[in-house]
Design a protein around this motif. Structure first.
Motif, PDB file in Angstrom:
ATOM      1  N   SER A   1       0.782  -1.068  -0.040  1.00 31.44           N
ATOM      2  CA  SER A   1       0.056  -0.009   0.058  1.00 31.44           C
ATOM      3  C   SER A   1       0.689   1.245  -0.101  1.00 31.44           C
ATOM      4  O   SER A   1       0.588   2.099  -0.601  1.00 31.44           O
ATOM      5  CB  SER A   1      -0.965  -0.063   1.169  1.00 31.44           C
ATOM      6  OG  SER A   1      -1.788   1.131   1.135  1.00 31.44           O
TER       7      SER A   1
ATOM      8  N   HIS B   1       2.073   1.819  -3.553  1.00 29.19           N
ATOM      9  CA  HIS B   1       1.273   2.407  -4.454  1.00 29.19           C
ATOM     10  C   HIS B   1       0.498   3.540  -4.140  1.00 29.19           C
ATOM     11  O   HIS B   1       0.311   4.500  -5.242  1.00 29.19           O
ATOM     12  CB  HIS B   1      -0.106   1.377  -4.617  1.00 29.19           C
ATOM     13  CG  HIS B   1       0.311   0.013  -5.142  1.00 29.19           C
ATOM     14  ND1 HIS B   1       0.867  -0.278  -6.333  1.00 29.19           N
ATOM     15  CD2 HIS B   1       0.178  -1.060  -4.687  1.00 29.19           C
ATOM     16  CE1 HIS B   1       1.074  -1.283  -6.617  1.00 29.19           C
ATOM     17  NE2 HIS B   1       0.545  -2.297  -5.748  1.00 29.19           N
ATOM     18  N   LEU B   2       0.725   4.088  -2.830  1.00 31.76           N
ATOM     19  CA  LEU B   2       0.214   5.451  -2.510  1.00 31.76           C
ATOM     20  C   LEU B   2       1.233   6.386  -3.087  1.00 31.76           C
ATOM     21  O   LEU B   2       0.925   7.409  -3.628  1.00 31.76           O
ATOM     22  CB  LEU B   2       0.087   5.626  -1.018  1.00 31.76           C
ATOM     23  CG  LEU B   2      -1.226   5.121  -0.645  1.00 31.76           C
ATOM     24  CD1 LEU B   2      -1.166   4.789   0.872  1.00 31.76           C
ATOM     25  CD2 LEU B   2      -2.391   5.923  -0.688  1.00 31.76           C
TER      26      LEU B   2
ATOM     27  N   LEU C   1      -4.447   0.027  -5.371  1.00 33.53           N
ATOM     28  CA  LEU C   1      -4.760   0.122  -3.950  1.00 33.53           C
ATOM     29  C   LEU C   1      -6.079  -0.377  -3.786  1.00 33.53           C
ATOM     30  O   LEU C   1      -6.069  -1.078  -2.860  1.00 33.53           O
ATOM     31  CB  LEU C   1      -5.021   1.758  -3.639  1.00 33.53           C
ATOM     32  CG  LEU C   1      -3.532   2.319  -3.725  1.00 33.53           C
ATOM     33  CD1 LEU C   1      -3.814   4.017  -3.773  1.00 33.53           C
ATOM     34  CD2 LEU C   1      -2.809   2.084  -2.335  1.00 33.53           C
TER      35      LEU C   1
ATOM     36  N   ASN D   1      -0.766   5.714   5.560  1.00 33.36           N
ATOM     37  CA  ASN D   1      -1.515   5.384   4.134  1.00 33.36           C
ATOM     38  C   ASN D   1      -2.451   6.473   3.968  1.00 33.36           C
ATOM     39  O   ASN D   1      -2.568   6.985   2.987  1.00 33.36           O
ATOM     40  CB  ASN D   1      -1.979   4.247   3.918  1.00 33.36           C
ATOM     41  CG  ASN D   1      -0.792   2.951   3.965  1.00 33.36           C
ATOM     42  OD1 ASN D   1       0.347   3.410   3.635  1.00 33.36           O
ATOM     43  ND2 ASN D   1      -1.367   1.612   4.198  1.00 33.36           N
TER      44      ASN D   1
END
Length: 639
Positions: A96, A99-100, A122, A360
């Motif tokens: 995560s 990808h963030l 995500l 996140n």
């Protein structure tokens, strides 16, 4: 396009196909040597990603050293690849994170397709880690971008993922809806791999609903298409799904056969995670067949793969299986040892997920802020580039449109007034007609009560007395009998008359007010042991207008009577609420309910009379009903 899939363990939630959308930028003519080196490293990284995710990350990190700060797309690709590598190892928190970061960089560099891909990725990570609400939110954002980009293929992939999510939470109608939309997109773009995933997911959907024949039908379609397109990974996944259905049917020999097919293909394509999942399924099947040592061997090979790709999630599942195997062998100490390890791993995975959750969310918020800023900057650039043209066009058109606009406004205004007056006249006529019809029906009802009830009792009394007068030679005991019959008939007539009078002007209203009258009405229902009535009154501190009280009381009588006669209910809930603006009556039951077509059929008779009374007082009547869910009727009148 990169498709990954979690293996299925028997007796657990059915494995579903997830579609990832990742892209690798191609090198163009005239690029520098460092760029070519970076591309080569990234290509190797993708090739070994499924079998050696840690090694893939190292290659990607090395590739990062050979690109410049301006190579934004390559940086986004490396971040995405790193996120996938952690996803394969079931380290969802790290996946995560990356990808963030890819999302944030894509937003800063104004690359809509990369933003959409990051959101989709995500969504998959959140789905796999159990954050279904966040997963759905990510999928929907990806869908918005793909819609704007008019990218049918990627939109279909995301719709397919949403269908998987709804299948997981057992919302089968919504799952089927999104799978159907995905199917149309796959057909439109001739995406056979997507179609195969659709058939696989549809088979899983029917499996979860215990529609075994349908599950096999759709899974066989998936096998046929995966074979036709030579998609080995997809075929391995479908074989595992078919094995799961056989396992559920306790056909462990067939389940073992399909798990071994899946394992063989995964080994050939060097997809370690899929191979481990098939080995676990095979071990479970062998265990159910009593072949304990082969089961232990398959579980050990799955553990080797878990150590190779370094995934705690896979270790957790292997240790859980070890616990079952050793329990079957009678080695309780070893069974408990592996069970404890599984529990510790599960807690560790959960804790890691929670630790990264706030971080996140912060990254996501920053990414969203960057998106908004980019959109604002883009909007300003477009405005500046068109400013002069717009000013000229506005200046030219202003004078031409001003006069026309004024004329059109007055024309429209007068037409609206005329239309409004016509609507008011029609509505008034309808309400008047409804009021007259309701009054006629009420008079008919009173007439029938007088004729059928009171009239018959008086006729009986008259007949008894006439007989005494006409037959003077009747014995005394017969005369006494006829007189008693006449008196009894007159008593019944008086009782009938009181009931009719009470219905015309309800005495409970005159004695205790509306709330007390409705409370007594509920009490009368409770006197029968068939239906339990509850009543609640809020804000009923002051008396109401007599007309409103009468209309509400009559409406409640009619609604409760309908429930008793037609609903087959065991409970009635009556609520009366008064505030500064309106008076609300709610009558709810737990009966059989009815559908929308029945509501239209029920618009006559008593409900029509209620609607007429309420609308004449400026109120509204609402009916909320559904078959086998009961009925709720709300009446709202301005206070």
């Amino acid at each position: 396009m990169y498709r990954l899939q979690k293996h299925l363990l028997p007796l657990k939630v059915v494995k579903l196909v997830l579609l990832f959308t990742f892209f690798i930028s191609t090198a163009s003519a005239g690029l520098q040597t460092d760029k070519e080196v970076a591309d080569s490293l990234l290509s190797q990284s993708w090739n070994i990603l499924a079998s050696n995710p840690a090694g893939a990350r190292e290659l990607a990190s090395t590739a990062l050293l050979h690109i410049t700060d301006n190579d934004t797309e390559e940086r986004i690709t490396i971040l995405s690849l790193t996120g996938i590598s952690y996803f394969i190892q079931a380290n969802y928190a790290k996946a995560s994170d990356y990808h963030l970061k890819a999302l944030r960089l894509a937003a800063e560099s104004k690359k809509p397709i990369k933003i959409a891909n990051a959101y989709n990725n995500l969504g998959i990570v959140n789905f796999r880690s159990g954050n279904l609400k966040d997963a759905l939110e990510m999928y929907m954002r990806a869908l918005e971008y793909y819609n704007d980009l008019d990218d049918e293929r990627k939109k279909a992939n995301t719709l397919n993922n949403i269908g998987v999510l709804y299948t997981t939470i057992n919302n089968y109608p919504k799952a089927l809806h999104h799978f159907t939309l995905a199917y149309k997109g796959f057909r439109k773009t001739d995406d056979n791999m997507g179609l195969a995933a659709y058939w696989n997911n549809l088979g899983s959907l029917h499996f979860k609903q215990n529609n075994i024949d349908s599950a096999f039908f759709y899974l066989n379609n998936a096998i046929e298409l995966e074979t036709k397109t030579n998609n080995s990974f997809g075929l391995s996944s479908v074989y595992s799904e078919v094995a799961a259905v056989h396992f559920f049917l306790e056909d462990y020999h067939a389940a073992l056969d399909y798990y071994q097919r899946s394992c063989s293909i995964a080994f050939q394509i060097n997809h370690s995670y899929q191979q481990a999942g098939a080995l676990l399924g095979s071990a479970n099947s062998l265990l159910m067949l009593g072949n304990i040592e082969p089961a232990l061997s398959d579980a050990a090979m799955a553990m080797d793969i878990a150590d190779q790709i370094d995934t705690d999630q896979l270790r957790l599942e292997v240790h859980s299986l070890y616990s079952q195997i050793f329990e079957e062998k009678g080695d309780i100490d070893s069974s408990l040892k592996h069970l404890r390890i599984a529990v510790e791993l599960n807690d560790s995975i959960f804790d890691k997920s929670k630790i990264h959750q706030i971080y996140n969310q912060e990254i996501l918020l920053l990414s969203q802020t960057s998106e908004i800023q980019n959109l604002q900057i883009l909007s300003k650039d477009m405005q500046l580039s068109r400013k002069n043209t717009v000013i000229m066009l506005i200046s030219l058109a202003f004078m031409l449109t001003l006069a026309g606009s004024v004329l059109l406004y007055y024309n429209y205004h007068y037409r609206q007034i005329a239309r409004h007056q016509k609507d008011i006249a029609e509505l008034t006529e309808k309400k008047s007609r409804a009021a007259v019809e309701a009054e006629i029906q009420e008079r008919k009802r009173i007439g029938l009560e007088l004729h059928d009830g009171l009239g018959q009792r008086l006729s009986l009394a008259r007949l008894s007395m006439s007989t005494i007068l006409q037959k003077s030679n009747l014995p005394d005991n017969k005369k006494v009998e006829l007189l008693e019959t006449a008196i009894l008939a007159v008593d019944y007539a008086f009782s009938e008359l009181r009931d009719i009078s009470r219905n015309l002007t309800p005495s409970p209203l005159t004695r205790g007010g509306l709330a007390d009258a409705l409370r007594k009405l509920a009490g009368q229902v409770n006197q029968s042991s068939v239906i339990k009535a509850r009543s609640e009154f809020i804000g009923m501190n002051e008396p109401l207008d007599d007309l409103i009280e009468n209309a509400i009381y009559r409406s409640a009588q009619e609604l409760i009577n309908n429930v008793i006669k037609h609903a087959g209910a065991t409970e009635i809930y009556l609520q009366l609420i008064k505030d500064e603006k309106e008076l609300t009556l709610i009558v709810e039951d737990n009966g059989r309910g009815f559908n929308e077509n029945d509501i239209k059929l029920l618009s006559g008779g008593g409900l029509k009379g209620i609607r007429s009374k309420i609308e004449n007082l400026g109120g509204n009547l609402f009916i909320d009903a559904f078959p086998q869910r009961g009925t709720l009727v709300s009446i709202i009148i301005p206070a």
